[in-house]
Design a protein around this motif. Structure first.
Motif, mmCIF file in Angstrom:
data_model
loop_
_atom_site.group_PDB
_atom_site.id
_atom_site.type_symbol
_atom_site.label_atom_id
_atom_site.label_comp_id
_atom_site.label_asym_id
_atom_site.label_seq_id
_atom_site.Cartn_x
_atom_site.Cartn_y
_atom_site.Cartn_z
ATOM 1 N N PRO A 169 0.870 -1.257 0.076
ATOM 2 C CA PRO A 169 -0.255 -0.132 -0.140
ATOM 3 C C PRO A 169 0.714 1.454 0.513
ATOM 4 O O PRO A 169 2.115 1.572 0.420
ATOM 5 N N TYR A 170 0.332 2.145 -0.115
ATOM 6 C CA TYR A 170 0.548 3.586 -0.485
ATOM 7 C C TYR A 170 -0.199 4.402 0.301
ATOM 8 O O TYR A 170 -1.112 4.369 0.293
ATOM 9 N N VAL A 171 0.700 5.579 1.485
ATOM 10 C CA VAL A 171 -0.112 6.462 2.075
ATOM 11 C C VAL A 171 0.762 7.732 1.874
ATOM 12 O O VAL A 171 1.585 8.100 1.941
ATOM 13 N N ASP A 172 -0.288 8.248 1.429
ATOM 14 C CA ASP A 172 0.293 9.997 1.198
ATOM 15 C C ASP A 172 1.282 9.576 0.162
ATOM 16 O O ASP A 172 2.141 10.891 0.088
ATOM 17 N N GLY A 173 1.782 8.789 -0.896
ATOM 18 C CA GLY A 173 2.642 8.691 -1.329
ATOM 19 C C GLY A 173 3.695 8.016 -1.910
ATOM 20 O O GLY A 173 4.249 7.550 -2.016
ATOM 21 N N ASP A 174 3.960 7.434 -0.159
ATOM 22 C CA ASP A 174 4.731 6.642 0.285
ATOM 23 C C ASP A 174 4.351 5.075 0.685
ATOM 24 O O ASP A 174 3.531 4.642 1.088
ATOM 25 N N VAL A 175 5.455 3.927 0.267
ATOM 26 C CA VAL A 175 5.259 3.066 -0.335
ATOM 27 C C VAL A 175 5.116 2.274 1.327
ATOM 28 O O VAL A 175 6.075 2.874 2.129
ATOM 29 N N GLN A 176 4.756 1.591 1.760
ATOM 30 C CA GLN A 176 4.685 0.920 2.795
ATOM 31 C C GLN A 176 4.588 -0.738 3.055
ATOM 32 O O GLN A 176 3.901 -1.088 2.737
ATOM 33 N N MET A 177 6.008 -1.132 2.525
ATOM 34 C CA MET A 177 6.617 -2.040 2.675
ATOM 35 C C MET A 177 6.367 -2.895 3.611
ATOM 36 O O MET A 177 6.639 -4.122 3.080
ATOM 37 N N TYR A 178 6.177 -3.326 5.416
ATOM 38 C CA TYR A 178 6.297 -3.575 5.511
ATOM 39 C C TYR A 178 4.120 -4.052 6.038
ATOM 40 O O TYR A 178 4.263 -4.987 6.676
ATOM 41 N N SER A 179 3.794 -3.196 5.462
ATOM 42 C CA SER A 179 2.419 -4.184 4.844
ATOM 43 C C SER A 179 2.329 -4.997 4.250
ATOM 44 O O SER A 179 1.659 -4.197 3.661
ATOM 45 N N ARG A 180 1.849 -5.912 4.829
ATOM 46 C CA ARG A 180 2.134 -7.090 3.767
ATOM 47 C C ARG A 180 0.727 -8.534 3.781
ATOM 48 O O ARG A 180 0.638 -9.624 2.981
ATOM 49 N N SER A 181 0.056 -7.773 5.033
ATOM 50 C CA SER A 181 -0.943 -8.715 5.404
ATOM 51 C C SER A 181 -2.300 -8.937 4.080
ATOM 52 O O SER A 181 -2.169 -7.607 3.090
ATOM 53 N N ALA A 182 -2.711 -9.713 3.824
ATOM 54 C CA ALA A 182 -3.760 -9.499 2.851
ATOM 55 C C ALA A 182 -4.262 -8.632 2.905
ATOM 56 O O ALA A 182 -5.417 -7.939 1.419
ATOM 57 N N GLU A 183 -4.790 -8.156 3.859
ATOM 58 C CA GLU A 183 -6.261 -6.584 4.091
ATOM 59 C C GLU A 183 -5.543 -5.468 3.576
ATOM 60 O O GLU A 183 -5.775 -4.874 3.171
ATOM 61 N N PHE A 184 -3.819 -5.826 3.925
ATOM 62 C CA PHE A 184 -3.266 -4.235 3.081
ATOM 63 C C PHE A 184 -2.848 -4.551 1.854
ATOM 64 O O PHE A 184 -2.929 -3.333 0.833
ATOM 65 N N VAL A 185 -2.613 -5.683 1.000
ATOM 66 C CA VAL A 185 -2.447 -5.690 -0.321
ATOM 67 C C VAL A 185 -3.258 -6.000 -1.083
ATOM 68 O O VAL A 185 -3.131 -5.313 -2.234
ATOM 69 N N GLY A 186 -4.393 -6.348 -0.685
ATOM 70 C CA GLY A 186 -5.771 -6.425 -1.317
ATOM 71 C C GLY A 186 -5.650 -7.324 -2.251
ATOM 72 O O GLY A 186 -5.201 -8.233 -2.667
ATOM 73 N N ASP A 187 -6.816 -7.642 -3.257
ATOM 74 C CA ASP A 187 -7.494 -8.671 -4.111
ATOM 75 C C ASP A 187 -6.514 -7.268 -5.595
ATOM 76 O O ASP A 187 -6.048 -6.671 -5.915
ATOM 77 N N ALA A 188 -6.266 -8.691 -6.585
ATOM 78 C CA ALA A 188 -6.043 -8.353 -7.985
ATOM 79 C C ALA A 188 -6.881 -6.970 -7.977
ATOM 80 O O ALA A 188 -5.811 -6.077 -8.968
ATOM 81 N N HIS A 189 -7.887 -6.149 -8.231
ATOM 82 C CA HIS A 189 -8.292 -5.150 -8.459
ATOM 83 C C HIS A 189 -7.857 -4.686 -8.495
ATOM 84 O O HIS A 189 -7.217 -3.325 -8.451
ATOM 85 N N THR A 190 -6.855 -4.718 -7.067
ATOM 86 C CA THR A 190 -6.396 -3.213 -5.453
ATOM 87 C C THR A 190 -5.259 -3.260 -6.263
ATOM 88 O O THR A 190 -4.542 -2.104 -6.006
ATOM 89 N N VAL A 191 -4.369 -4.607 -6.874
ATOM 90 C CA VAL A 191 -2.959 -4.409 -6.705
ATOM 91 C C VAL A 191 -3.189 -3.584 -8.398
ATOM 92 O O VAL A 191 -2.104 -2.762 -8.318
ATOM 93 N N VAL A 192 -4.031 -4.029 -9.443
ATOM 94 C CA VAL A 192 -3.948 -3.430 -10.577
ATOM 95 C C VAL A 192 -4.232 -1.505 -10.411
ATOM 96 O O VAL A 192 -3.364 -1.109 -11.495
ATOM 97 N N LEU A 212 6.112 -7.308 -8.039
ATOM 98 C CA LEU A 212 5.193 -7.936 -6.950
ATOM 99 C C LEU A 212 5.972 -9.109 -6.057
ATOM 100 O O LEU A 212 6.756 -10.366 -7.126
ATOM 101 N N HIS A 213 6.510 -9.796 -4.839
ATOM 102 C CA HIS A 213 6.747 -10.402 -4.349
ATOM 103 C C HIS A 213 6.276 -11.663 -4.994
ATOM 104 O O HIS A 213 4.944 -11.633 -4.797
#
Length: 254
Positions: A169-192, A212-213
């Motif tokens: 996820p990005y917050v205010d333009g900054d990537v949140q590198m360690y927020s890797r739970s399914a909730e934060f990653v999102g589904d395919a639509h969110t990723v796209v 994409l890890h």
């Protein structure tokens, strides 16, 4: 428009298996292979290089802090000299397998905490750049666009590959590198949506690669959806070393 798709791979070690490497490798253009510090071991490094060579995927050293217990994601106090030594040591370790495999190393990409620390700390950024330049000035360096590491790499005469993250996820333009739970990653639509938003954002004209890890939950299903969306948006896929050299000259606006 050309874009690279990169993936962190080869992070298994011993009896521990991480990531969907075999599923992801045929769908990417660049592989960031762990070098035995945060993950990986000699056997996994060799196998990862062989898999990348077989699939025609460009190879890079994924260098991290020496912290397997934290998977290289803990920000451990590190001096510039320690960062230089860690990077040079790991690049050299992977290079051995790359040469024996008949390939050429394309790039270096710091992992996790080292990546985020170097992207904001000038002294650590200089150390990473010195290590890359010392080994081979022709190696590309993956960076966050507009970061301190981006700026320092340009000053060191390195060619950079600015990247965005599809599964962070990005917050205010900054990537949140360690927020890797399914909730934060999102589904395919969110990723796209996230990826296309970043490509159209303030640094979008600088971006040359999307990450994409391999250990993201559902990554083998997310990546085809991302590829399809990028194709629909007019992109084709190519590793940075195959892009025109002018496309890799860093933008003057950092």
């Amino acid at each position: 428009m050309q874009i690279d798709i990169n993936c962190d791979l080869g992070e298994s070690f011993g009896v521990y298996t991480y990531g969907a490497d075999t599923e992801m490798m045929p769908l990417i253009t660049s592989a960031n292979i762990a070098c035995g510090a945060h993950g990986g071991d000699p056997t996994v490094m060799r196998e990862s290089v062989e898999l990348a060579v077989a699939q025609g995927v460009a190879i890079g050293a994924h260098v991290g802090l020496d912290d397997r217990a934290g998977f290289g994601r803990r920000e451990i106090p590190t001096t510039p000299q320690e960062a230089y030594d860690l990077c040079l040591y790991q690049i050299g370790a992977l290079e051995a397998f790359v040469r024996v495999g008949g390939a050429t190393m394309q790039h270096v990409k710091p992992h996790g905490a080292l990546y985020m620390m170097a992207n904001r700390d000038a002294a650590l950024a200089d150390a990473v750049c010195r290590a890359v330049h010392s080994w081979s000035p022709g190696l590309l360096l993956y960076v966050l666009p507009g970061s301190v590491l981006h700026q320092r790499a340009v000053e060191h005469g390195l060619q950079v590959v600015p990247e965005v993250f599809a599964d962070r996820p990005y917050v205010d333009g900054d990537v949140q590198m360690y927020s890797r739970s399914a909730e934060f990653v999102g589904d395919a639509h969110t990723v796209v949506t996230r990826t296309l938003t970043q490509l159209a954002g303030p640094h979008g004209d600088q971006v040359r690669t999307v990450c994409l890890h391999s250990d993201t939950a559902g990554a083998p299903a997310l990546l085809p959806a991302l590829r399809a969306a990028l194709i629909d948006a007019g992109y084709s896929f190519v590793a940075p070393h195959a892009m025109a050299s002018s496309d890799l000259v860093p933008c003057s606006q950092l």
